[in-house]
Every structure is written in C-alpha cells, then in structure tokens.
Design a protein around this motif. Structure first.
Motif, PDB file in Angstrom:
ATOM      1  N   TYR A  61       0.857  -1.191   0.000  1.00 52.87           N
ATOM      2  CA  TYR A  61       0.000   0.000   0.000  1.00 52.87           C
ATOM      3  C   TYR A  61       0.893   1.242   0.000  1.00 52.87           C
ATOM      4  CZ  TYR A  61      -3.191  -3.650   1.630  1.00 52.87           C
ATOM      5  OH  TYR A  61      -3.911  -4.817   1.750  1.00 52.87           O
ATOM      6  N   ASN A  75       0.827   4.184  -1.115  1.00 51.10           N
ATOM      7  CA  ASN A  75       0.262   5.530  -0.922  1.00 51.10           C
ATOM      8  C   ASN A  75      -0.359   5.729   0.457  1.00 51.10           C
ATOM      9  OD1 ASN A  75       0.932   6.423  -3.522  1.00 51.10           O
ATOM     10  ND2 ASN A  75      -0.861   5.395  -4.378  1.00 51.10           N
ATOM     11  N   ASN A  88      -0.151  14.168   3.678  1.00 54.23           N
ATOM     12  CA  ASN A  88       0.772  13.408   2.845  1.00 54.23           C
ATOM     13  C   ASN A  88       0.019  12.417   1.966  1.00 54.23           C
ATOM     14  OD1 ASN A  88       3.751  12.703   2.398  1.00 54.23           O
ATOM     15  ND2 ASN A  88       2.851  10.704   2.767  1.00 54.23           N
ATOM     16  N   LYS A  89      -1.102  11.884   2.458  1.00 63.19           N
ATOM     17  CA  LYS A  89      -1.925  10.979   1.648  1.00 63.19           C
ATOM     18  C   LYS A  89      -2.485  11.710   0.445  1.00 63.19           C
ATOM     19  CE  LYS A  89      -6.109   8.204   1.557  1.00 63.19           C
ATOM     20  NZ  LYS A  89      -5.527   7.127   0.764  1.00 63.19           N
ATOM     21  N   SER A 113      -1.184  14.297  -1.010  1.00 59.70           N
ATOM     22  CA  SER A 113      -0.057  14.509  -1.916  1.00 59.70           C
ATOM     23  C   SER A 113       0.257  13.246  -2.694  1.00 59.70           C
ATOM     24  CB  SER A 113       1.169  14.954  -1.111  1.00 59.70           C
ATOM     25  OG  SER A 113       2.302  15.053  -1.926  1.00 59.70           O
ATOM     26  N   ASN A 114       0.233  12.093  -1.987  1.00 60.73           N
ATOM     27  CA  ASN A 114       0.492  10.818  -2.646  1.00 60.73           C
ATOM     28  C   ASN A 114      -0.561  10.513  -3.695  1.00 60.73           C
ATOM     29  OD1 ASN A 114       2.853  10.112  -1.406  1.00 60.73           O
ATOM     30  ND2 ASN A 114       1.874   8.959   0.243  1.00 60.73           N
ATOM     31  N   SER A 115      -1.826  10.859  -3.393  1.00 52.81           N
ATOM     32  CA  SER A 115      -2.901  10.602  -4.340  1.00 52.81           C
ATOM     33  C   SER A 115      -2.706  11.392  -5.611  1.00 52.81           C
ATOM     34  CB  SER A 115      -4.251  10.968  -3.711  1.00 52.81           C
ATOM     35  OG  SER A 115      -4.488  10.175  -2.573  1.00 52.81           O
ATOM     36  N   ASP A 166       0.171  12.423  -6.778  1.00 53.21           N
ATOM     37  CA  ASP A 166       1.283  11.786  -7.487  1.00 53.21           C
ATOM     38  C   ASP A 166       0.834  10.512  -8.170  1.00 53.21           C
ATOM     39  OD1 ASP A 166       3.764  12.634  -4.950  1.00 53.21           O
ATOM     40  OD2 ASP A 166       2.945  13.789  -6.631  1.00 53.21           O
ATOM     41  N   ALA A 167      -0.048   9.755  -7.485  1.00 53.68           N
ATOM     42  CA  ALA A 167      -0.525   8.494  -8.055  1.00 53.68           C
ATOM     43  C   ALA A 167      -1.354   8.752  -9.302  1.00 53.68           C
ATOM     44  CB  ALA A 167      -1.356   7.735  -7.025  1.00 53.68           C
ATOM     45  N   SER A 179       0.889   9.580 -12.039  1.00 53.36           N
ATOM     46  CA  SER A 179       1.546   8.383 -12.542  1.00 53.36           C
ATOM     47  C   SER A 179       0.626   7.609 -13.459  1.00 53.36           C
ATOM     48  CB  SER A 179       1.990   7.490 -11.385  1.00 53.36           C
ATOM     49  OG  SER A 179       2.950   8.144 -10.600  1.00 53.36           O
TER      50      SER A 179
END
Length: 442
Positions: free
Chosen positions: A75, A77, A123-124, A126-128, A130-131, A134
């Motif tokens: 997991y 992200n 941060n989640k 931000s990760n989303s 980025d995901a 991607s």
C-alpha cells in the motif's frame, strides 16, 4: 449525524493506548479500526479501505517494523504514523526510510497527536496526486511503448494476457512501427524478464549463414568452423528469441524452426544429436506471409505454428493521437543528448507533424525530431521541419502533346534562355545549327 472522515487503523499491543488513541480520534470525527497485533492489522488492511496507519514499533512476535515494510510495498500511498514508548535515533531513521510521515514518543499530548495525524493525512493527499499523475503517464507508456490510442491499448491488453506464458507470438506491422518494442514488452513485463532476450534480424544475416547463426554449429561443419559454437537459440534458452523479418528465412531454416516449435529441440549444423531447449519464440514481419505461402516461399505449417497469438501494430497514420507523446519522448531524449537541455516545439510545428501520414512510421518521426533538435536552438519551429512535411501545391500536369511538338517547345525554351542565340542553343542541345533550323522550320 456527523459525517465521518478518514478511516484510521491503530495498531498497538497495549489496549490502554488503543483506547486512548481511539477516543482522541473519535473526538475529531475520524473513523477508527483497532488491532492488537500485526497479523490482525494485515487482515484489516486486506478487507478495508484505510487512509492512515498508526502503529507502535515494539510488539511481541512480529514488530511494527515488519508491518511498515509490508504496508510500504503493498500500500505505497498509505501514510504511516509511528507511536512508540521506546524512542531511539536509529529506530526513527529506520522508520523514516520506510516512508513514515510522523513519529510520536509516548507520552504525547492530544495536540501533538492531532498535529501528527493532520500532517500524515496531508501526505496521503499529496500521494494521491502523485498516483493520479503516474496513472496519466502510465496511460502514455507501457515499457518502451509510447501511446494511449485505442489501437495501442488493444496491443497492451494482449501483452498482458501473454506475458507470463511462452505461447508463440506473431507480430505484424509496417516497417518502423516498433515491432521489436512490442516483443521486448512481452518479455520484460512478464515473469521471465530476468531470462535472456535475443533479437535476430533474419533479413540482416546472409542466407548461407542464418542457419548456423540461429542453431549453432560443430567444429568442422563447414569451412571456417574451427570450434563448436552455440547459436542464438542456445543463447536465448530459458527466455525469449525475437525473429524479426521471418519472411526472409530460407526454406531450410523454416524446416528447422518448425522442429524447434514441435519438438522443443535444436540440432546444431554438423551435429546429429538434438539439444532440448526452452525458448519462447516471437516472430515478426512486414511481409504478406499468406501471399508467400501461395508462392511456396513460406511454409504453411510453420505459419500456423508461429501465429498462436497474433499482434497487429497499426501504422502511425491510424493512431495520430500517439504522435504528441512520441514527439515529447524524442524531444526529451535528443534534447538532453545534443543540447543538454529540454527542447520544446512550436504548436504550429506540432500541428504539421500531426497532419503528416508518416509512411516510415515511428522511425521516420524519430529521425525528423532528431534532425530538428540539432537544427534548432531551444524551440523547434516550422522552418526546422523538412519541406516534404509542409503544405505543397499540386499544380495540374501540362496538356499532353506529341513528341514532335514537345521537342519544338523545348527548343524554343532553350532559345529564349540564350536570347535567341542559335549557335549557343545548338551547343546546349547537342545538335548542329543546321539541324536546329530544320527542327524549327518543320
């Protein structure tokens, strides 16, 4: 009724800490899940959408570090917040390296916890982002395959189905469409990626050498064979061999290929004993093999053995939406190689590239961009593109005339260019002045 916020999983073998954390999180309107062991936490993660993991490090049997490593890989992200009663610099560094966003030491205040939770959930988000970014990029590339058109997506779907088995694959497409890239994607995207990938251009090896190059030979098999040598098939054992331009293979090589497909073995030139081999064969051509079969220049039985799975790559003119991502890739590649900087393209120049039909397909596009990058400074403009790509006027052909009349018109054209100097005109035409006069009088 208050709307619930994110789902938070709390993992700690101390039930008092679990209850304390749960109480605080509920007061901020978060929904919580509790686990008193890593095993229980993994079970919850598999069945539940979790937005934040809060875990202790020191726990019996399996500790929190193992849970962090598991979450990082499965997991990626999911943000992680560590709460521990055994702080140490080393533990902190190890946790941070595994992607932990925040680190709290017991005892901590309610405000400290709230701040750490908010930071972690940011941060989640931000990760989303980025995901999602991607995923957008992934839509434009698959291995070395660039494009997001429907026709490319169809190819990728087939690759996904065949990449983990060794079914024989036949790739058909015009020259320059990227048949080898497709073959490489099949190999390197699957579970045999660590095994060899050997590409062979059957049209680039002389017919009298192709057999020995493919299957190897023994010492003394022919003049110059001074030692035993393995061929491309032996080199590809356990992996994939890509036979490009298979239509160029002579009939004797075709017969040997059929044996490889049927018996899973090869015989070196000059040898009697077969060698067992485990190779996935991917063949490709831009030739019409069915037409070759009708002319008896390609074996029908081999054709059906090769075409267990067929992949057709559409020419670039049929998937013009892929031109821009391809241009972006080549701009980056050659901009860095030749200019040590990112090169851009003027929208008008890009429009010309998207309008052109690209008879040479991706290879032609790459050559055009490569040249344009060399010729430009920072931006590719219309003037940096070949004239053949730009708009041209198709003037109607001259009215058809007899050869005699055409000759007379041409003589008059030469006379006009010499200011009616007959001696000079006759010299240019390669005839005598007398002959020139006669042709004008006729």
């Amino acid at each position: 009724m208050q709307l619930r916020k994110e789902n938070i999983l709390i993992v700690d073998d101390d039930v008092h800490i679990l209850e304390l954390l749960q109480r605080h999180l509920h007061s901020w309107n978060y929904h919580t899940y509790k686990a008193i062991s890593v095993k229980e936490a993994v079970s919850i993660l598999k069945d539940t959408q979790i937005d934040l993991l809060i875990t202790d490090l020191k726990m019996p049997e399996i500790d929190g570090f193992e849970l962090i490593k598991f979450v990082t890989e499965h997991y990626p992200n999911l943000p992680k917040l560590v709460v521990t009663g055994y702080p140490s610099v080393q533990d902190s560094l190890t946790a941070i390296k595994k992607g932990v966003v925040a680190y709290l030491t017991k005892p901590f205040t309610k405000n400290e916890l709230e701040s750490a939770v908010i930071t972690s959930l940011k941060n989640k988000i931000s990760n989303s982002i980025d995901a999602n970014s991607s995923k957008e990029n992934k839509g434009k590339s698959y291995g070395e395959i660039i494009g997001s058109s429907e026709k490319i997506n169809e190819v990728i779907q087939i690759i996904e189905r065949v990449k983990n088995n060794k079914a024989t694959i036949f790739i058909k497409g015009e020259s320059g469409t990227g048949k080898e890239l497709i073959a490489r994607a099949v190999h390197y995207k699957g579970k045999f990626a660590k095994a060899p990938f050997i590409a062979v251009n059957c049209g680039g090896i002389p017919e009298n050498l192709l057999e020995a190059e493919l299957f190897g030979y023994t010492k003394g098999a022919f003049t110059g064979a001074d030692k035993d040598r393995n061929g491309f098939f032996q080199a590809a054992n356990g992996g994939t061999i890509f036979l490009d331009e298979i239509g160029n293979a002579p009939l004797n090589v075709q017969a040997r290929l059929l044996r490889v497909l049927q018996e899973k073995e090869v015989v070196k030139v000059g040898a009697q004993k077969p060698e067992k081999i485990d190779v996935r064969i991917i063949a490709a051509t831009n030739s019409d093999l069915k037409a070759m079969i009708s002319k008896n220049t390609f074996r029908e039985d081999l054709f059906y053995r090769l075409t267990v799975v067929e992949i057709h790559i559409a020419p670039l003119r049929e998937r013009k939406e892929d031109i821009k991502p391809l241009v972006d890739k080549f701009l980056f590649t050659y901009g860095i190689e030749y200019k040590d900087r990112f090169i851009k393209i003027n929208p008008a120049a890009l429009q010309i590239l998207e309008r052109y039909d690209w008879p040479g397909n991706i290879r032609e596009l790459e050559n055009v961009i490569q040249r344009a990058v060399i010729m430009c400074d920072k931006i590719i403009e219309v003037q940096h593109l070949p004239d053949a790509l730009k708009h041209s006027i198709n003037f109607p052909d001259d009215t058809l005339v007899s050869l005699k009349e055409f000759e007379k018109k041409y003589i008059q054209k030469v006379l006009n260019s010499t200011n009616n100097n007959k001696t000079k005109a006759a010299e240019i035409l390669g005839i005598t002045r007398k002959t020139l006069s006669q042709k004008l009088d006729n």
